[in-house]
Design a protein around this motif. Sequence first.
Motif, short mmCIF file in Angstrom:
data_model
loop_
_atom_site.label_atom_id
_atom_site.label_comp_id
_atom_site.label_asym_id
_atom_site.label_seq_id
_atom_site.Cartn_x
_atom_site.Cartn_y
_atom_site.Cartn_z
N LYS A 131 0.85 -1.19 0.00
CA LYS A 131 0.00 0.00 0.00
C LYS A 131 0.89 1.24 0.00
N ILE A 132 0.43 2.25 -0.71
CA ILE A 132 1.18 3.50 -0.80
C ILE A 132 0.61 4.47 0.21
N ILE A 133 1.43 5.03 1.05
CA ILE A 133 0.96 5.95 2.07
C ILE A 133 1.58 7.32 1.84
N ILE A 134 0.71 8.31 1.73
CA ILE A 134 1.17 9.69 1.63
C ILE A 134 0.84 10.33 2.97
N THR A 135 1.82 10.79 3.68
CA THR A 135 1.57 11.42 4.97
C THR A 135 1.63 12.92 4.81
N LEU A 136 0.55 13.57 5.16
CA LEU A 136 0.46 15.01 5.03
C LEU A 136 0.42 15.62 6.43
N LEU A 137 1.55 16.11 6.91
CA LEU A 137 1.59 16.76 8.21
C LEU A 137 1.04 18.17 8.07
N LEU A 138 0.29 18.59 9.06
CA LEU A 138 -0.32 19.91 8.98
C LEU A 138 0.73 21.02 8.98
N THR A 139 1.92 20.72 9.46
CA THR A 139 2.95 21.76 9.55
C THR A 139 4.10 21.53 8.57
N THR A 140 4.00 20.52 7.74
CA THR A 140 5.08 20.25 6.79
C THR A 140 4.51 19.99 5.41
N SER A 141 5.40 19.73 4.45
CA SER A 141 4.97 19.44 3.09
C SER A 141 4.65 17.94 2.96
N ILE A 142 4.26 17.56 1.75
CA ILE A 142 3.88 16.17 1.51
C ILE A 142 5.11 15.28 1.50
N ILE A 143 4.97 14.11 2.13
CA ILE A 143 5.99 13.07 2.05
C ILE A 143 5.37 11.90 1.31
N ALA A 144 5.90 11.55 0.16
CA ALA A 144 5.27 10.51 -0.65
C ALA A 144 6.24 9.39 -0.94
N TYR A 145 5.72 8.18 -1.03
CA TYR A 145 6.51 7.02 -1.37
C TYR A 145 5.93 6.38 -2.63
N SER A 146 6.78 5.74 -3.41
CA SER A 146 6.35 5.11 -4.66
C SER A 146 5.60 6.11 -5.53
N GLN A 147 6.23 7.24 -5.79
CA GLN A 147 5.60 8.34 -6.51
C GLN A 147 5.06 7.90 -7.87
N ASP A 148 5.78 7.01 -8.56
CA ASP A 148 5.37 6.58 -9.89
C ASP A 148 4.08 5.79 -9.88
N ASP A 149 3.71 5.24 -8.72
CA ASP A 149 2.52 4.41 -8.63
C ASP A 149 1.28 5.18 -8.23
N LEU A 150 1.40 6.48 -8.01
CA LEU A 150 0.26 7.26 -7.58
C LEU A 150 -0.75 7.40 -8.72
N PRO A 151 -2.04 7.44 -8.39
CA PRO A 151 -3.07 7.55 -9.43
C PRO A 151 -2.94 8.84 -10.22
N GLU A 152 -3.45 8.83 -11.44
CA GLU A 152 -3.49 10.04 -12.25
C GLU A 152 -4.35 11.08 -11.53
N GLY A 153 -3.90 12.31 -11.54
CA GLY A 153 -4.65 13.37 -10.87
C GLY A 153 -4.33 13.49 -9.40
N HIS A 154 -3.26 12.84 -8.95
CA HIS A 154 -2.91 12.85 -7.53
C HIS A 154 -2.60 14.26 -7.01
N GLU A 155 -1.93 15.06 -7.82
CA GLU A 155 -1.60 16.42 -7.39
C GLU A 155 -2.87 17.25 -7.18
N GLN A 156 -3.83 17.09 -8.09
CA GLN A 156 -5.09 17.81 -7.94
C GLN A 156 -5.85 17.32 -6.72
N PHE A 157 -5.79 16.02 -6.46
CA PHE A 157 -6.42 15.44 -5.27
C PHE A 157 -5.87 16.10 -4.02
N MET A 158 -4.54 16.22 -3.92
CA MET A 158 -3.92 16.79 -2.74
C MET A 158 -4.21 18.29 -2.62
N MET A 159 -4.21 18.99 -3.75
CA MET A 159 -4.48 20.42 -3.72
C MET A 159 -5.91 20.69 -3.24
#
Length: 278
Positions: free
Chosen positions: A3-31
């Motif tokens: 499983k791919i886990i993206i941890t979004l800390l409220l005080t930091t930027s995004i930490i992502a693993y296996s970036q190439d496996d993220l779904p299309e539109g992932h950046e828009q999802f996070m925004m």
Amino acid sequence: MKKIIITLLLTTSIIAYSQDDLPEGHEQFMMTHFNNIELASKMLAYDHVAWVSSDSILTLSKKELNTYGGQWFCYLDSVGIYHALYGAFDSTYTLTAHYLVDSTTFEVYRTFEPFDTVLAVQYSKAYNIALSRKKEFLGPEDKLRYNHFIFRTDTTVNVHFLPAFQPNGYMIYGAEQHYTLDANATTIIDTVEYFNEYRGYQATPNKEITIAYEDLDYNPLGAVFFLMYYEQYFKSILILTKNYVSTFINEKKNEGSWIHVVRTTPKEKKKRNKKDNP
């Protein structure tokens, strides 16, 4: 596949693993998710102002209460004080009561000082137009209790409707309406209306619950608000969308992490395991 886990800390930027496996539109999802966290936080404060100031309404005289026509809203001034206005609107705004609410302590004080009459008229007009459109969208048979939130920018007035905490103790999700009006609050210029079906839970402190939006590829504002508002009533709340499972983990007071897990189907999992282990 792991499983791919993206941890979004409220005080930091995004930490992502296996970036190439993220779904299309992932950046828009996070925004979208970031923006909805910010707006939901403002709504939480707005709602709290409603709770603390509405108690004061009960202390008004019968004569004063007779002037109240259901036009309630609040706004935050430049020095960090909320103004809660209760009144009626019929081309002009008739004030029933005006309260000041400290944005830190949420202490309530009644005031007889002048208020922003232009804003009062603007908000009243926007609310009436948006409410009329909401009723058209949901139909006359809809009787669910909703909360409304009104905010403005230099060029727009924004009215949001989300299901309220119902009198029977149910916390409802599955519908929300958002309307953007022009600065004069005369015309709806943008509309986001969502309805799947009303679903809900009653408080169960030891239960992990899931609110499902599998028809959407983003976390809607209503889902983010539901989690932030009702998390105290459950062990945890999961938001299920088309590509992600999202939740919030409290680490310590006023700090925590949003977790987004990419959903994979059994077929995809089997295929990747075979590729990784020939």
